[in-house]
Each structure stands twice: as C-alpha cells, then as structure tokens.
Design a protein around this motif. Structure first.
Motif, PDB file in Angstrom:
ATOM      1  N   PRO A  39      19.019  12.334 -56.870  1.00 14.36           N
ATOM      2  CA  PRO A  39      19.473  10.944 -56.681  1.00 14.36           C
ATOM      3  C   PRO A  39      20.809  10.854 -55.962  1.00 14.36           C
ATOM      4  N   GLU A  40      21.683  11.847 -56.159  1.00  8.71           N
ATOM      5  CA  GLU A  40      22.991  11.826 -55.507  1.00  8.71           C
ATOM      6  C   GLU A  40      22.874  11.928 -53.990  1.00  8.71           C
ATOM      7  N   ALA A  41      21.755  12.508 -53.523  1.00  8.03           N
ATOM      8  CA  ALA A  41      21.569  12.730 -52.087  1.00  8.03           C
ATOM      9  C   ALA A  41      20.845  11.582 -51.396  1.00  8.03           C
ATOM     10  N   ALA A  42      20.275  10.669 -52.168  1.00 11.85           N
ATOM     11  CA  ALA A  42      19.444   9.606 -51.580  1.00 11.85           C
ATOM     12  C   ALA A  42      20.172   8.792 -50.522  1.00 11.85           C
ATOM     13  N   PRO A  43      21.430   8.373 -50.730  1.00 13.19           N
ATOM     14  CA  PRO A  43      22.101   7.601 -49.666  1.00 13.19           C
ATOM     15  C   PRO A  43      22.290   8.396 -48.378  1.00 13.19           C
ATOM     16  N   LEU A  44      22.465   9.700 -48.491  1.00 12.89           N
ATOM     17  CA  LEU A  44      22.629  10.522 -47.295  1.00 12.89           C
ATOM     18  C   LEU A  44      21.323  10.637 -46.522  1.00 12.89           C
ATOM     19  N   PHE A  45      20.222  10.812 -47.221  1.00 10.58           N
ATOM     20  CA  PHE A  45      18.926  10.844 -46.546  1.00 10.58           C
ATOM     21  C   PHE A  45      18.657   9.506 -45.850  1.00 10.58           C
ATOM     22  N   ALA A  46      19.027   8.418 -46.509  1.00 11.86           N
ATOM     23  CA  ALA A  46      18.803   7.096 -45.913  1.00 11.86           C
ATOM     24  C   ALA A  46      19.637   6.926 -44.643  1.00 11.86           C
ATOM     25  N   HIS A  47      20.875   7.374 -44.666  1.00 10.23           N
ATOM     26  CA  HIS A  47      21.714   7.226 -43.472  1.00 10.23           C
ATOM     27  C   HIS A  47      21.216   8.134 -42.343  1.00 10.23           C
ATOM     28  N   ALA A  48      20.839   9.364 -42.687  1.00  5.86           N
ATOM     29  CA  ALA A  48      20.330  10.274 -41.659  1.00  5.86           C
ATOM     30  C   ALA A  48      19.051   9.740 -41.032  1.00  5.86           C
ATOM     31  N   ALA A  49      18.249   9.007 -41.806  1.00  8.86           N
ATOM     32  CA  ALA A  49      17.017   8.426 -41.259  1.00  8.86           C
ATOM     33  C   ALA A  49      17.324   7.444 -40.137  1.00  8.86           C
ATOM     34  N   THR A  50      18.462   6.749 -40.220  1.00 10.03           N
ATOM     35  CA  THR A  50      18.827   5.815 -39.149  1.00 10.03           C
ATOM     36  C   THR A  50      19.196   6.562 -37.880  1.00 10.03           C
ATOM     37  N   LEU A  51      19.634   7.803 -38.007  1.00 12.00           N
ATOM     38  CA  LEU A  51      20.010   8.607 -36.845  1.00 12.00           C
ATOM     39  C   LEU A  51      18.806   9.334 -36.244  1.00 12.00           C
ATOM     40  N   LEU A  52      17.870   9.729 -37.087  1.00  4.42           N
ATOM     41  CA  LEU A  52      16.699  10.487 -36.628  1.00  4.42           C
ATOM     42  C   LEU A  52      15.504   9.586 -36.304  1.00  4.42           C
ATOM     43  N   GLY A  53      15.525   8.337 -36.819  1.00  2.00           N
ATOM     44  CA  GLY A  53      14.385   7.454 -36.625  1.00  2.00           C
ATOM     45  C   GLY A  53      13.251   7.721 -37.589  1.00  2.00           C
ATOM     46  N   LYS A  54      13.490   8.573 -38.569  1.00  2.19           N
ATOM     47  CA  LYS A  54      12.462   8.934 -39.544  1.00  2.19           C
ATOM     48  C   LYS A  54      13.162   9.570 -40.734  1.00  2.19           C
ATOM     49  N   ASP A 107      34.435  11.225 -44.690  1.00  2.00           N
ATOM     50  CA  ASP A 107      33.373  10.571 -45.445  1.00  2.00           C
ATOM     51  C   ASP A 107      32.028  11.184 -45.037  1.00  2.00           C
ATOM     52  N   ALA A 108      31.101  11.282 -45.985  1.00  2.00           N
ATOM     53  CA  ALA A 108      29.841  11.980 -45.714  1.00  2.00           C
ATOM     54  C   ALA A 108      29.016  11.287 -44.629  1.00  2.00           C
ATOM     55  N   ASN A 109      28.880   9.959 -44.697  1.00  2.00           N
ATOM     56  CA  ASN A 109      28.108   9.264 -43.663  1.00  2.00           C
ATOM     57  C   ASN A 109      28.780   9.380 -42.307  1.00  2.00           C
ATOM     58  N   LEU A 110      30.106   9.305 -42.285  1.00  2.00           N
ATOM     59  CA  LEU A 110      30.841   9.503 -41.038  1.00  2.00           C
ATOM     60  C   LEU A 110      30.574  10.887 -40.469  1.00  2.00           C
ATOM     61  N   THR A 111      30.487  11.880 -41.325  1.00  2.00           N
ATOM     62  CA  THR A 111      30.213  13.243 -40.875  1.00  2.00           C
ATOM     63  C   THR A 111      28.886  13.313 -40.124  1.00  2.00           C
ATOM     64  N   LEU A 112      27.874  12.658 -40.653  1.00  2.00           N
ATOM     65  CA  LEU A 112      26.578  12.627 -39.968  1.00  2.00           C
ATOM     66  C   LEU A 112      26.672  11.907 -38.632  1.00  2.00           C
ATOM     67  N   ASP A 113      27.393  10.789 -38.600  1.00  2.00           N
ATOM     68  CA  ASP A 113      27.577  10.072 -37.338  1.00  2.00           C
ATOM     69  C   ASP A 113      28.286  10.948 -36.302  1.00  2.00           C
ATOM     70  N   LEU A 114      29.270  11.712 -36.767  1.00  2.00           N
ATOM     71  CA  LEU A 114      30.042  12.540 -35.842  1.00  2.00           C
ATOM     72  C   LEU A 114      29.205  13.666 -35.252  1.00  2.00           C
ATOM     73  N   VAL A 115      28.368  14.308 -36.068  1.00  2.00           N
ATOM     74  CA  VAL A 115      27.577  15.408 -35.501  1.00  2.00           C
ATOM     75  C   VAL A 115      26.516  14.879 -34.540  1.00  2.00           C
ATOM     76  N   ALA A 116      26.000  13.677 -34.808  1.00  2.00           N
ATOM     77  CA  ALA A 116      25.060  13.080 -33.850  1.00  2.00           C
ATOM     78  C   ALA A 116      25.756  12.824 -32.521  1.00  2.00           C
ATOM     79  N   ARG A 117      26.969  12.273 -32.599  1.00  2.00           N
ATOM     80  CA  ARG A 117      27.722  12.005 -31.362  1.00  2.00           C
ATOM     81  C   ARG A 117      28.124  13.300 -30.689  1.00  2.00           C
TER      82      ARG A 117
END
Length: 311
Positions: free
Chosen positions: A25-40, A103-113
């Motif tokens: 459950p702790e990881a669910a928000p991260l999977f949700a944010h990564a889905a916006t970057l991957l499209g799935k 921030d964890a979501n920012l980290t995902l945004d940064l690696v995508a960029r």
C-alpha cells in the motif's frame, strides 16, 4: 550498524521486477504517478511490453527508479536513519529520492525528463559495451585509439565503455584480440556517461535549477555522488555533479569503497537484479550483501534487515 542502500541502473528490468512491491500500500501512489509517465500501470507495462520497449531508455529509467522508490517506501518502517545511499547511473537520481533529497514523485519526473534530454542528444547507433579482464590503462588507450570513452568503472577490472557503433565495434575487436575475459553489448542505446552527452548535461542542469532539495535530509542519510564518491553536502555542488554524471565517468568502484570507509556493515540493493550486490561482495567479501531479488517477500527483507541491524 550502518546499512548501505544501492540503487540500480537500467539494463536488468524484468517481467517480475515489482513482485515484492506491487501490492504494497505504501507504494501505490508511486505506481499511480509512474503510470502517468508511462501511459500504463507499470506493473502491467513490465508484463506486457515487448523486450524492446522494456529496455527503451526513457521507460528503463522510469522503471528502475520506480523499483528503488517503491522498495524504499515499502520498507520505510525498517530502514534506519543514517543510511548510506549510492546509485549506479540513473540509480543516482533514484538515490536522491530514496535518501530524501528529492520528493519521490519529483524523482520520477526528473528521470523521465533526464531520459528525454539524453535521447535528444544521442546519435543513431550510440551504445554501451561491458568489458572485463583488462586493466584501466589498457581500456583507456583503446578508447583513445577508437574514439570511445569509459562510462563506468566497476570493481575487478570491469568497465562500461560508450561511444558510436563503429567506435564500439573497433574497440570490441581489439578487446577480443587481447583475450579479455568478457565483452558484451548492453541493451542501452545511449552513450551514457561519456562526452557524447555533454549537451545533455547542460540541459539537465537547467532542469535541476528549478527543483527543491531537502538538504540535509531529515533521516540523516549520506548520499554519494557518482563521479567522485563524495557525499552530497551542498545543493549547488550536488546538483552540478548530478547533471555532470550524464556525460562524465561514473566511479562506481570508488562509491562502493566509500561505503566501506563510511563504516557500512551490509549492503541492500533495491534492484532490479543483483548486479550491484555482487560487486559489493567483490569489494567487501566479509560484509553481507543482498538484492531485493534475493527474497521471496517483503517480510523476508524485513527479517534480514532486523537480524542484520541488531547483530
């Protein structure tokens, strides 16, 4: 007891890489944010995407960073304060997230960029090869001869070399003629950590200008810079090095040695794969080293950490 956490680079993505963290459950928000970057949903992405798509640069950087962040989130109750965190290639950006600088979501945004910037600066045919069994001076001379560059220095006379396809083909031919123990092309289509991406370092640093950094991190974590194995103590210097790493050699052997010199008593690689924990064993054979992939459940990871940290 001091735990060293290792954040993996791309290349070892696999279909079951989220087996331990997918339902946390702790990881669910991260999977949700990564889905916006991957499209799935990433858990579906790794199961259904063709191998080529799984190893594409942008997807690979997002997936491997997500692996580290979800593991850290799922294990937050047992990861102690004061850990050492080091990251291999894109894993260094993940390390900033795991260590609490980003921030964890920012980290995902940064690696995508970061991946998008690297792809834009990449020439067709660029890539990386792994070579083991020659000393650094030999590898350096071959790189200079053929227009390639050392991207990563690993323990045990092992190196990742980057360049254009013709340069890497000539380099590989000479390496084989010198009877190196191993040479293999890596599933990466970018000459990461070489001067071919100098423009990408500049562009990524401009992105990093805008991001908030929590320094010092609340947990007291020590995050290491990949290009010199020094701890991140200053926002500006740390971000300079994080951007420079895109086009400069990663001194990974030095990072592992720095963990030992900082009194690490064990290593946990967040994955995917066990490559970094295997290198840690080479550097410090008397210290325990495990990858998340070594365990069948998060409870197994927690039990090992509890036993290690109490010993």
């Amino acid at each position: 007891m001091t735990l060293a956490i290792l954040c993996s680079g791309q290349g070892r993505q696999h279909r079951e890489m989220f087996a331990l963290t997918g339902d946390a459950p702790e990881a669910a928000p991260l999977f949700a944010h990564a889905a916006t970057l991957l499209g799935k949903d990433p858990r579906e992405f790794v199961r259904a995407e063709p191998d080529e798509g799984l190893h594409r640069n942008r997807a690979g950087q997002i997936l491997c960073t997500l692996q580290a962040l979800t593991a850290a989130a799922a294990l937050v109750d047992v990861i102690p304060d004061g850990v050492i965190v080091a990251g291999y290639s894109v894993g260094e950006v993940a390390a900033w997230g795991v260590g609490g600088l980003f921030d964890a979501n920012l980290t995902l945004d940064l690696v995508a960029r970061r991946a998008e910037i690297m792809d834009a600066a990449t020439h067709a045919g660029d890539g990386l090869v792994f070579v083991r069994g020659l000393v650094r001076e030999q590898v350096t001379r071959l790189c200079e001869r053929h227009g390639a560059a050392i991207a990563i220095v690993n323990p045990g006379d092992a190196f990742v070399v980057g360049g254009g396809r013709e340069a890497l083909d000539r380099f590989a031919a000479d390496v084989r003629a010198m009877h190196a123990a191993r040479i293999v092309a890596l599933p990466v289509e970018v000459a990461s950590h070489t001067p071919r991406l100098a423009a990408a370092s500049v562009a990524f640093r401009e992105v990093l200008n805008q991001v908030p950094v929590s320094l010092p991190p609340r947990t007291g974590a020590r995050i290491l810079s990949g290009i010199d194995a020094a701890p991140v103590l200053s926002r500006e210097t740390g971000l300079d090095k994080l951007a420079a790493q895109v086009s400069q050699t990663v001194q990974w052997a030095d990072c592992l040695q720095a963990c030992v010199e900082a009194d690490a008593t064990g290593f946990l690689e967040l994955g995917p794969g066990p490559a970094l924990s295997g290198m840690a064993v080479h550097v410090a054979p008397k210290l325990p080293a495990h990858s998340l992939d070594d365990f069948r459940s998060l409870q197994g990871v927690r039990a090992w950490l509890a036993g290690h940290l109490s010993s």
